[in-house]
Design a protein around this motif. Structure first.
Motif, PDB file in Angstrom:
ATOM      1  N   THR A  25       0.868  -1.188   0.000  1.00 59.27           N
ATOM      2  CA  THR A  25       0.000   0.000   0.000  1.00 59.27           C
ATOM      3  C   THR A  25       0.893   1.222   0.000  1.00 59.27           C
ATOM      4  O   THR A  25       1.815   1.324   0.826  1.00 59.27           O
ATOM      5  CB  THR A  25      -0.910   0.004   1.237  1.00 59.27           C
ATOM      6  N   TYR A  26       0.649   2.205  -0.911  1.00 53.99           N
ATOM      7  CA  TYR A  26       1.566   3.305  -1.122  1.00 53.99           C
ATOM      8  C   TYR A  26       0.854   4.632  -0.880  1.00 53.99           C
ATOM      9  O   TYR A  26      -0.373   4.758  -0.971  1.00 53.99           O
ATOM     10  CB  TYR A  26       2.102   3.290  -2.546  1.00 53.99           C
ATOM     11  N   SER A  27       1.629   5.712  -0.574  1.00 54.08           N
ATOM     12  CA  SER A  27       1.202   7.110  -0.592  1.00 54.08           C
ATOM     13  C   SER A  27       2.226   7.879  -1.425  1.00 54.08           C
ATOM     14  O   SER A  27       3.300   7.349  -1.711  1.00 54.08           O
ATOM     15  CB  SER A  27       1.109   7.684   0.825  1.00 54.08           C
ATOM     16  N   TYR A  28       1.894   9.183  -1.797  1.00 54.57           N
ATOM     17  CA  TYR A  28       2.814   9.923  -2.647  1.00 54.57           C
ATOM     18  C   TYR A  28       2.642  11.418  -2.409  1.00 54.57           C
ATOM     19  O   TYR A  28       1.649  11.877  -1.848  1.00 54.57           O
ATOM     20  CB  TYR A  28       2.580   9.606  -4.120  1.00 54.57           C
ATOM     21  N   CYS A  29       3.636  12.199  -2.816  1.00 53.44           N
ATOM     22  CA  CYS A  29       3.596  13.661  -2.846  1.00 53.44           C
ATOM     23  C   CYS A  29       4.586  14.140  -3.883  1.00 53.44           C
ATOM     24  O   CYS A  29       5.392  13.350  -4.396  1.00 53.44           O
ATOM     25  CB  CYS A  29       3.881  14.252  -1.455  1.00 53.44           C
ATOM     26  N   PHE A  30       4.545  15.492  -4.236  1.00 50.19           N
ATOM     27  CA  PHE A  30       5.423  16.062  -5.240  1.00 50.19           C
ATOM     28  C   PHE A  30       6.305  17.115  -4.603  1.00 50.19           C
ATOM     29  O   PHE A  30       5.937  17.763  -3.630  1.00 50.19           O
ATOM     30  CB  PHE A  30       4.605  16.695  -6.373  1.00 50.19           C
ATOM     31  N   GLU A  31       7.466  17.325  -5.193  1.00 48.90           N
ATOM     32  CA  GLU A  31       8.370  18.385  -4.759  1.00 48.90           C
ATOM     33  C   GLU A  31       9.035  18.943  -6.004  1.00 48.90           C
ATOM     34  O   GLU A  31       9.448  18.185  -6.895  1.00 48.90           O
ATOM     35  CB  GLU A  31       9.432  17.831  -3.806  1.00 48.90           C
ATOM     36  N   ALA A  32       9.104  20.346  -6.083  1.00 47.21           N
ATOM     37  CA  ALA A  32       9.720  20.987  -7.245  1.00 47.21           C
ATOM     38  C   ALA A  32      10.398  22.280  -6.821  1.00 47.21           C
ATOM     39  O   ALA A  32      10.009  22.902  -5.818  1.00 47.21           O
ATOM     40  CB  ALA A  32       8.680  21.268  -8.325  1.00 47.21           C
ATOM     41  N   GLY A  50      -1.995   6.689  -2.002  1.00 50.53           N
ATOM     42  CA  GLY A  50      -1.598   6.160  -3.289  1.00 50.53           C
ATOM     43  C   GLY A  50      -2.263   4.830  -3.596  1.00 50.53           C
ATOM     44  O   GLY A  50      -3.215   4.402  -2.909  1.00 50.53           O
ATOM     45  N   PRO A  51      -1.730   4.123  -4.560  1.00 51.96           N
ATOM     46  CA  PRO A  51      -2.343   2.857  -4.988  1.00 51.96           C
ATOM     47  C   PRO A  51      -2.027   1.718  -4.025  1.00 51.96           C
ATOM     48  O   PRO A  51      -1.075   1.761  -3.251  1.00 51.96           O
ATOM     49  CB  PRO A  51      -1.694   2.616  -6.340  1.00 51.96           C
ATOM     50  N   VAL A  52      -2.825   0.692  -4.075  1.00 48.68           N
ATOM     51  CA  VAL A  52      -2.559  -0.583  -3.387  1.00 48.68           C
ATOM     52  C   VAL A  52      -2.204  -1.604  -4.475  1.00 48.68           C
ATOM     53  O   VAL A  52      -3.024  -1.882  -5.338  1.00 48.68           O
ATOM     54  CB  VAL A  52      -3.762  -1.048  -2.574  1.00 48.68           C
ATOM     55  N   VAL A  53      -0.975  -2.103  -4.428  1.00 47.98           N
ATOM     56  CA  VAL A  53      -0.526  -3.080  -5.418  1.00 47.98           C
ATOM     57  C   VAL A  53      -0.764  -4.464  -4.850  1.00 47.98           C
ATOM     58  O   VAL A  53      -0.224  -4.833  -3.793  1.00 47.98           O
ATOM     59  CB  VAL A  53       0.968  -2.890  -5.753  1.00 47.98           C
TER      60      VAL A  53
END
Length: 543
Positions: A25-32, A50-53
């Motif tokens: 099970t995943y989570s995500y964020c962006f950085e720029a 995020g998605p669950v694989v």
């Protein structure tokens, strides 16, 4: 991420990427950041769900010998509850998909059959476990143990199955091996380069029930000893075969064992024998080689006695098996003889005439090696004056002295006899030398003083011997006078023994000058036990 399209001003540039994730099970964020290092802001920079694989579990079902089986049922349990079942396809494969990663699953093959593994637990974090279940229906166990000559188990020995099916199995620490077979014909044998086993193999026909006592026992073959075939060791194990005493004798031999067994501890042992009795034994050391190819053992020894020797070599392998046959040989140890003793006695030079009943003999022997020497003085029985010429074999010699001193005093010799004598010498190694035969004569007991030779010639170095009888122990004064009564020479001699005595006179006056031709008077004044007596005789000097 990769730039896709759009401007950096509104409405903005689009970036995209893709990746393959493992089950989780995943989570995500962006950085720029812009090129000046300013951080981007906005909602996408915070963590997002995020998605669950999902995971999958795959595997195969086959017979024990690898034939894939289709339409075999496999059950899936999740948290101890039945969740799903599947059947193997034409390739013998089964698959369970969409499983929650990291959670506990249990895979159980068809309970109507017997498998080598009855069930497997998973907490899948990969896509494919590739578990293989072997169907044990219609197979029979064939097993046994492999043992050494002492009936102890042997591990690491490869057993080989041949016949309808083939297989190999390396024996475990317990000596155990096993095969699964179907009802057909087989041969079970052991594959080893060095060892021989009893039986050599087992033959099985139409196996229908378990065979669990097919044991193999290793046959122990006797080790062998041989020569190294090097120079000096082509026919025996010792060099040199003829050796000086105390010099090292080198022993070299080859130990060979077809089973690759080491010799028993402290073996081989070399026994050195003299006259059939063991006088020395020692263990040579491993020098090079292997037991199966031939291990060279070497050692050295020195002997301190001369003579002929034999040697035997004995060896046992680790299982107490002695070598076949006797390994033996012979050699000889010798010693340099001492030098021949020489007569050093001034009064008993060969053929001398002596009158004293107490004769002192002395001799010498060169000893450059500083050996321990033992002397033996041999004296013949007294011979008459007409005794034959010297011949060591003609007289009955007896030992009258044995010791380390090179001298001996003889007492109570018979008068008017011929004596023969010789010296034997032996060093600590038993080597013996012997002197020539010497002789001396004792004169008859004199009634009055006399001298010999008479006349004599002092200018040629001749001396005359003055012989007289002492009634008791005492001393004597000997004086020489001219025909006119003038004293020319005089000397005193003390500690004389009772019986015949002899004094040598060199024919010189008191100033060490030789006497002239002529007749001289000699007075022998004897003193003993408070008494004096005088003998007179004439000396004749001729030049």
């Amino acid at each position: 991420m990769q730039y896709e399209s759009g401007a950096f001003t509104a409405p903005g540039a689009i970036y995209s990427t893709s990746t393959l994730l493992s089950p989780a099970t995943y989570s995500y964020c962006f950085e720029a950041q812009d090129i000046w290092g300013a951080q981007a802001s906005g909602a996408p920079t915070s963590d997002k769900t995020g998605p669950v694989v999902k995971a999958k579990i795959a595997g195969k079902i086959a017979t024990y010998y690898g034939t894939l089986l289709s339409n075999k049922k496999v059950s899936l349990y999740h948290n101890s509850s039945f969740e799903n079942s599947a059947y193997t396809d034409s390739n013998g494969e089964f698959l369970f998909s969409w499983l929650n990663p990291g959670e506990n699953y249990l895979i159980v093959p068809d309970t109507m059959s017997t498998y080598d593994v009855s069930e497997v637990n998973y907490a899948p974090l990969t896509d494919d476990a590739n578990q293989q279940f072997l169907n044990m229906d219609n197979v029979t166990l064939v097993s046994g143990h492999i043992k050494d000559p002492n009936n102890a188990v042997m591990s690491g020995i490869q057993a080989q199955l041949s016949g309808t099916h083939s297989d190999t199995y390396t024996s475990q620490s317990t000596g155990y091996y096993r095969f699964y077979v179907t009802t057909n014909s087989y041969t079970v044998a052991l594959n080893h380069a060095s060892y021989v086993f009893n039986p050599s193999s087992y033959t099985l026909n139409n196996v229908s029930s378990e065979q669990n006592d097919l044991d193999f026992s290793r046959i122990n073959r006797a080790p062998a000893l041989s020569v190294t075939s090097e120079t000096g060791y082509t026919s025996d194990a010792v060099e040199p075969n003829i050796s000086p005493v105390t010099q090292n004798l080198s022993f070299r031999l080859v130990y060979k064992d077809e089973d690759n067994d080491q010799p028993k501890q402290t073996y081989p042992i070399i026994y050195i024998l003299k006259d059939g009795a063991t006088i020395q034994s020692f263990s040579p050391s491993l020098e090079s080689g292997t037991c199966i190819g031939g291990a060279v053992y070497s050692g050295a020894s020195a002997l301190d006695k001369v003579g002929d020797y034999t040697y035997n070599v004995l060896v046992y392998d680790l299982y107490n098996m002695a070598q076949s046959g006797i390994f033996s040989g012979s050699f000889q140890v010798y010693a340099e003889k001492p030098s021949v003793p020489t007569n050093m006695s001034q009064v008993t030079q060969d053929g001398a005439h002596v009158v004293s009943g107490q004769i002192h003999l002395c001799w010498a022997c060169d000893n450059p090696n500083n050996d321990e020497l033992t002397y033996t003085l041999y004296l013949s029985e007294p011979q008459g004056k007409n005794a034959p010429a010297k011949n060591a074999a003609s007289y009955n010699f007896i030992s009258v002295y044995t010791g380390s001193s090179p001298n001996c005093t003889l007492n109570s010799l018979e008068a008017d006899r011929v004596y023969y004598w010789k010296i034997g010498v032996e060093n600590q190694y038993g080597a013996v030398s012997e002197s020539p035969v010497y002789s001396f004569s004792t004169i008859g007991q004199p009634n009055k003083a006399f001298n010999y030779p008479n006349p004599f010639n002092p200018t040629k170095g001749e001396a005359t011997n003055i012989v007289f009888e002492m009634p008791e122990d005492g001393s004597v004064e000997i004086s020489v006078f001219s025909e006119y009564g003038d004293i020319i020479w005089s000397n005193d001699y003390f500690n004389l023994s009772k019986g015949s005595n002899q004094i040598s006179y060199d024919g010189k006056d008191g100033n060490s000058n030789n006497l002239y031709n002529g007749t001289y008077l000699c007075r022998v004044k004897k003193k003993y036990n408070g008494t004096e007596s005088t003998d007179k005789l004439r000396l004749l000097v001729i030049k």
